[in-house]
Write a protein that holds these residues in place. Structure first.
Motif, PDB file in Angstrom:
ATOM      1  N   LEU A   1      49.249  45.392  47.003  1.00 12.77           N
ATOM      2  CA  LEU A   1      49.117  45.079  45.553  1.00 12.77           C
ATOM      3  C   LEU A   1      47.642  44.421  45.453  1.00 12.77           C
ATOM      4  O   LEU A   1      47.666  43.661  46.174  1.00 12.77           O
ATOM      5  N   LEU A   2      46.713  44.897  44.634  1.00 16.00           N
ATOM      6  CA  LEU A   2      45.466  44.593  44.483  1.00 16.00           C
ATOM      7  C   LEU A   2      45.347  43.982  43.084  1.00 16.00           C
ATOM      8  O   LEU A   2      45.077  44.766  41.998  1.00 16.00           O
ATOM      9  N   GLY A   3      44.914  42.699  42.879  1.00 13.68           N
ATOM     10  CA  GLY A   3      44.955  42.209  41.762  1.00 13.68           C
ATOM     11  C   GLY A   3      43.155  41.802  41.683  1.00 13.68           C
ATOM     12  O   GLY A   3      42.577  41.020  42.722  1.00 13.68           O
ATOM     13  N   GLU A   4      42.326  42.071  40.608  1.00 15.64           N
ATOM     14  CA  GLU A   4      40.979  41.958  40.696  1.00 15.64           C
ATOM     15  C   GLU A   4      40.461  40.689  40.132  1.00 15.64           C
ATOM     16  O   GLU A   4      39.318  40.200  40.451  1.00 15.64           O
ATOM     17  N   HIS A   5      41.576  39.677  39.421  1.00 18.78           N
ATOM     18  CA  HIS A   5      40.649  38.493  38.952  1.00 18.78           C
ATOM     19  C   HIS A   5      41.699  37.404  39.351  1.00 18.78           C
ATOM     20  O   HIS A   5      43.011  37.637  39.468  1.00 18.78           O
TER      21      HIS A   5
END
Length: 330
Positions: free
Chosen positions: A320-324
Motif C-alpha cells: 500500500l502506498l500513501g503519498e502524503h
C-alpha cells in the motif's frame, strides 16, 4: 376332641384372610441436582481499527513483482527514490518510488519504471532490512546467521561477518548516520551494538543485567531513531551524540497487553507509535489498547514505514502506498 383341629384351622385361615395389607414404603425424597456453574463471560471483542488497511491508497499486488514462487514478504524500507521489499528466504526487490498516477486512489496499479531484483546465495535467510541514510546501502540481517549482508547502490550483495558474534544472529537492525545498530539474538551484556561497515563493533548501548529483553528498532517519519522494549513499554531515542536516552512523555505501545497476542513489531503513524500484534489476524496497539485491524482474510499487516513525503504498508498480499504523511486518527 376329634373336631377341634378343623375348627382351629378354619379360624386360622379366617384370620389370615382378614389381616390388613402392609403400608407401602414412603417414596424417596428427590435429590436436588446442583445447578451448573455459570460459564464465565469471555473478554469483549476487540474494537475495530481502520488506521492503515482501509485507507484509500494505491495498491500493488506482491505476486506481480516477480519473486520466486514460495517467497514470503518480510520487511520493507522507504527511501526518497526507491521502495525496497524483502522476501524470505533471500530475495530483495527495489521499486521506483513515484507520485500516484492520476485516478489511482484505492485502485490496484501496475509498476511503472524499472525494478531491481537481488538474489541471495543458497542457504541465506534474510529477515529484516534497513537502508543507510548516508549512502543508500541496503543492510540485511538474519536471526540464524552470524553475519549481515550489504547491498551498495551499485554492485552485488555481499556478506559482512561480525567476528565478536559467537552464536546466533540479529533479530533487528537500523542503519544510521554513524553506523549500523544491531540487536543480537544472544546479546550478553548489551541489547544493541553499533557496527561499522566492516562488521567491527564500535560500541554498545542499552546495557542489561541478566537476560536481555526484546528490543525493536524503528525510525520515525522525521528520520529519528528509536528503540522500544515492548514488555515494559520503555522507549529510548538516539540523540545527536550517539547515546540512547530514555524517551520522555512518549506514548509507547506497552507494556504489551496479553490480548494483543504475540508482539510482531511497531511503527510510527505520523507522530504516533503503534504496535503490531496478533498471529493470523492483525492487532494494532495504541497506548496499550488493542484494536483489530481488518486487512482481509489471511492478509495480515507486516510493516509500515513513513517519511515526510508519505508512507508504505506491507501486507502478505499487497504493498500500500500513501503519498502524503497522515496525522494520527482519533
Amino acid at each position: 376332641m376329634k373336631t377341634a383341629l378343623p375348627i382351629v384351622l378354619v379360624l386360622t385361615l379366617a384370620g389370615c384372610a382378614t389381616a390388613p395389607a402392609p403400608e407401602p414404603a414412603p417414596a424417596p425424597e428427590p435429590v436436588a441436582t446442583p445447578a451448573p456453574p455459570p460459564i464465565p463471560a469471555g473478554p469483549p471483542p476487540l474494537p475495530q481499527s481502520r488506521l492503515v488497511c482501509e485507507v484509500p491508497v494505491r495498491k500493488i499486488l506482491l505476486s506481480d513483482l516477480g519473486a520466486p514462487e514460495g517467497s514470503r514478504p518480510r520487511d520493507v524500507a522507504l527511501m526518497p527514490g526507491t521502495i525496497w521489499i524483502l522476501f524470505e528466504p533471500n530475495v530483495l526487490v527495489g521499486l521506483p518510488r513515484q507520485a500516484r498516477p492520476e485516478g489511482s486512489a484505492n485502485a490496484v496499479t501496475a509498476i511503472e519504471g524499472e525494478s531491481e531484483t537481488v538474489y541471495g546465495l543458497p542457504g541465506d535467510v534474510w529477515e529484516t532490512l534497513s537502508v543507510s541514510p548516508r549512502d543508500g546501502t541496503v543492510w540485511i540481517a538474519s536471526a540464524s546467521a552470524g553475519k549481515l549482508w550489504r547491498k551498495p547502490p551499485v554492485g552485488r550483495v555481499r556478506p559482512v561477518r561480525v567476528p565478536q558474534l559467537k552464536e546466533g544472529g540479529f533479530h533487528d537492525l537500523l542503519a544510521g548516520w554513524d553506523g549500523i545498530y544491531v540487536a543480537p539474538t544472544a546479546c550478553g551484556s548489551a541489547s544493541i551494538w553499533r557496527l561499522d561497515a566492516s562488521g567491527k563493533i564500535l560500541g554498545t548501548a542499552l546495557p542489561q543485567t541478566g537476560s536481555c529483553p526484546v528490543v525493536d528498532l524503528e525510525t520515525d517519519w522525521g528520520g529519528r531513531s528509536w528503540a522500544l522494549l515492548p514488555e515494559s513499554g520503555a522507549a529510548f531515542q538516539l540523540d545527536a551524540g550517539g547515546r540512547w536516552v530514555p524517551a520522555q512523555d512518549f506514548a509507547a505501545p506497552g507494556p504489551w497487553p496479553e490480548r494483543a497476542g504475540p508482539f510482531q513489531g511497531w511503527f510510527f503513524w505520523g507522530t504516533e507509535p503503534v504496535g503490531i500484534g496478533g498471529e493470523e489476524e492483525t492487532v494494532l496497539v495504541r497506548k496499550s489498547e488493542p484494536f483489530r485491524e481488518d486487512c482481509g482474510a489471511g492478509n495480515r499487516l507486516l510493516r509500515v514505514r513513513g517519511d515526510e513525503r508519505g508512507w508504505v504498508a506491507l501486507t502478505r498480499d499487497w504493498l500500500l502506498l500513501g503519498e502524503h504523511a497522515l496525522e494520527s486518527s482519533p
